[in-house]
Design an enzyme around this catalytic site. Sequence first.
Site, mmCIF file in Angstrom:
data_model
loop_
_atom_site.group_PDB
_atom_site.id
_atom_site.type_symbol
_atom_site.label_atom_id
_atom_site.label_comp_id
_atom_site.label_asym_id
_atom_site.label_seq_id
_atom_site.Cartn_x
_atom_site.Cartn_y
_atom_site.Cartn_z
ATOM 1 N N LYS A 128 -28.155 -10.106 -7.478
ATOM 2 C CA LYS A 128 -28.459 -9.213 -6.352
ATOM 3 C C LYS A 128 -27.903 -9.677 -4.999
ATOM 4 O O LYS A 128 -28.372 -9.240 -3.939
ATOM 5 C CB LYS A 128 -29.968 -8.946 -6.214
ATOM 6 C CG LYS A 128 -30.681 -8.586 -7.485
ATOM 7 C CD LYS A 128 -29.946 -7.598 -8.363
ATOM 8 C CE LYS A 128 -29.868 -6.199 -7.782
ATOM 9 N NZ LYS A 128 -29.019 -5.358 -8.693
ATOM 10 N N GLY A 163 -24.676 -9.211 -4.097
ATOM 11 C CA GLY A 163 -23.500 -8.434 -3.703
ATOM 12 C C GLY A 163 -22.351 -8.557 -4.700
ATOM 13 O O GLY A 163 -21.184 -8.369 -4.352
ATOM 14 N N THR A 210 -21.529 -6.589 -7.384
ATOM 15 C CA THR A 210 -20.845 -5.344 -7.713
ATOM 16 C C THR A 210 -19.913 -4.927 -6.578
ATOM 17 O O THR A 210 -18.798 -4.443 -6.810
ATOM 18 C CB THR A 210 -21.899 -4.240 -7.976
ATOM 19 O OG1 THR A 210 -22.961 -4.799 -8.744
ATOM 20 C CG2 THR A 210 -21.304 -3.049 -8.680
ATOM 21 N N THR A 215 -20.179 -13.799 -13.174
ATOM 22 C CA THR A 215 -21.221 -14.662 -13.726
ATOM 23 C C THR A 215 -22.355 -14.822 -12.718
ATOM 24 O O THR A 215 -22.137 -14.749 -11.506
ATOM 25 C CB THR A 215 -20.686 -16.062 -14.104
ATOM 26 O OG1 THR A 215 -21.728 -16.762 -14.799
ATOM 27 C CG2 THR A 215 -20.278 -16.894 -12.902
ATOM 28 N N HIS A 216 -23.559 -15.019 -13.279
ATOM 29 C CA HIS A 216 -24.696 -15.435 -12.442
ATOM 30 C C HIS A 216 -25.074 -16.884 -12.756
ATOM 31 O O HIS A 216 -26.094 -17.382 -12.261
ATOM 32 C CB HIS A 216 -25.922 -14.552 -12.702
ATOM 33 C CG HIS A 216 -25.810 -13.148 -12.180
ATOM 34 N ND1 HIS A 216 -25.197 -12.835 -10.986
ATOM 35 C CD2 HIS A 216 -26.257 -11.961 -12.688
ATOM 36 C CE1 HIS A 216 -25.262 -11.522 -10.799
ATOM 37 N NE2 HIS A 216 -25.896 -10.971 -11.805
ATOM 38 N N SER A 233 -34.391 -7.560 -3.145
ATOM 39 C CA SER A 233 -33.478 -6.790 -3.992
ATOM 40 C C SER A 233 -33.724 -7.103 -5.467
ATOM 41 O O SER A 233 -33.747 -6.194 -6.311
ATOM 42 C CB SER A 233 -32.032 -7.126 -3.613
ATOM 43 O OG SER A 233 -31.138 -6.371 -4.383
ATOM 44 N N MET A 275 -19.904 3.785 -2.795
ATOM 45 C CA MET A 275 -20.172 3.142 -4.087
ATOM 46 C C MET A 275 -21.409 3.733 -4.759
ATOM 47 O O MET A 275 -21.469 3.854 -5.975
ATOM 48 C CB MET A 275 -20.305 1.624 -3.913
ATOM 49 C CG MET A 275 -18.928 0.966 -3.780
ATOM 50 S SD MET A 275 -18.959 -0.820 -3.775
ATOM 51 C CE MET A 275 -19.735 -1.207 -5.332
ATOM 52 N N ARG A 334 -29.557 0.461 -3.973
ATOM 53 C CA ARG A 334 -30.893 0.734 -3.446
ATOM 54 C C ARG A 334 -30.846 1.030 -1.944
ATOM 55 O O ARG A 334 -31.008 2.163 -1.511
ATOM 56 C CB ARG A 334 -31.807 -0.462 -3.768
ATOM 57 C CG ARG A 334 -33.287 -0.236 -3.537
ATOM 58 C CD ARG A 334 -34.059 -1.510 -3.802
ATOM 59 N NE ARG A 334 -33.639 -2.589 -2.920
ATOM 60 C CZ ARG A 334 -34.177 -2.863 -1.727
ATOM 61 N NH1 ARG A 334 -35.179 -2.144 -1.283
ATOM 62 N NH2 ARG A 334 -33.721 -3.856 -0.986
ATOM 63 N N GLY A 385 -28.854 -1.492 0.435
ATOM 64 C CA GLY A 385 -27.616 -2.098 0.927
ATOM 65 C C GLY A 385 -27.703 -2.523 2.379
ATOM 66 O O GLY A 385 -26.751 -2.363 3.144
#
Length: 309
Positions: free
Chosen positions: A61, A63, A65, A121-122, A152, A246, A271, A273
């Site tokens: 969460k 950023g 994407t 990756t996270h 978020s 987006m 949601r 942003g």
Amino acid sequence: MSEGKEWSYKEAIEKASSSICRFPLIHVKGVPLMCHIANNWDSISAFVPDPADLLIATYPKAGTTWTQEIVDLLFHNGDAEACKRAPTPVRSPFLEICSPPPIPSGLDLLNKMDPPRVIKTHLPFQLVPSGFWENKCKAIYVARNAKDNLVSYYYFDLMNKTQPEPGPFDGYIHKFMQGELSWGSWYDHVKGYWLEKEKNNILYLFYEDMKENPRREVERIMKYLDLTVSDEVITKIVELTSFKNMKENPMANYSCIPSPVFDQSISPFMRKGEVGDWKNHFTPEQSKIFDEDYEKQMKGVSIPFRSLI
Ligand code: A3P
């Protein structure tokens, strides 16, 4: 599964919907991960990237994407149609994600793509397959201020039916502080990449900087990737990656994930942003407890977060 128009990602998830549940977390080297990831850990950690692959790493969460979309557009010289060839997780696979079949795992998708690939990756730095650093892959890390990141993630955990129940917000704050959420401690995550950024040539970005001046940050990414695109194309990329655009883009807004998995009627993936939404959620008392703990957990590492915006 190819990256082309015939992608069947959504259908695969629909087929697996009945086996979707809030999966338990299993610790891998002290980091809580979704059980399917933990159960496939050996193959994930053995992944060897191509030197031309790019890693986009974030705590969930922060950023991700948004950055994936910017990068894809930069690689395609701002061609919006080219970047609508498939949804985000197909264009830019999620390295460690594993779900019940027939949903393709991140590795399934990556193994069918030719480098250079843009890989999400996270994983915290210490769990990233060592091949990324041995092969000197470029890597972009995006960090977001802790309180907004937490808010978020809370909404995401409400709507993402594969993540553990978030429970009440107050308890969620404590889970965040104790590193008990999927992918572990936010504090260790942001510090881990910060401490490795020089040695491993990691571009370390902040969500708040991207909000403040998206053009400047798109240009930074462009330079880091050794790309040259015209000023007009930069302008176009900034516009195409605005929150509003987006949110309306079906290839970027995660409408590719059906509602039994991502229930966007509970909270949309795109949601709000915004920077500073935490002020609408933390009570003054919660904020005080959080700040005191933050000082302790971040002691000795000076990362220029703008938490108080
Ligand atoms: P909010 O829940 O605060 O709205 P990730 O992609 O890492 O899962 O991060 C999702 C968060 O980034 C969400 O934050 C989402 O709204 C925000 N986001 C996604 N695209 C964005 C954009 N173009 N501009 C600003 N924020 C964006």
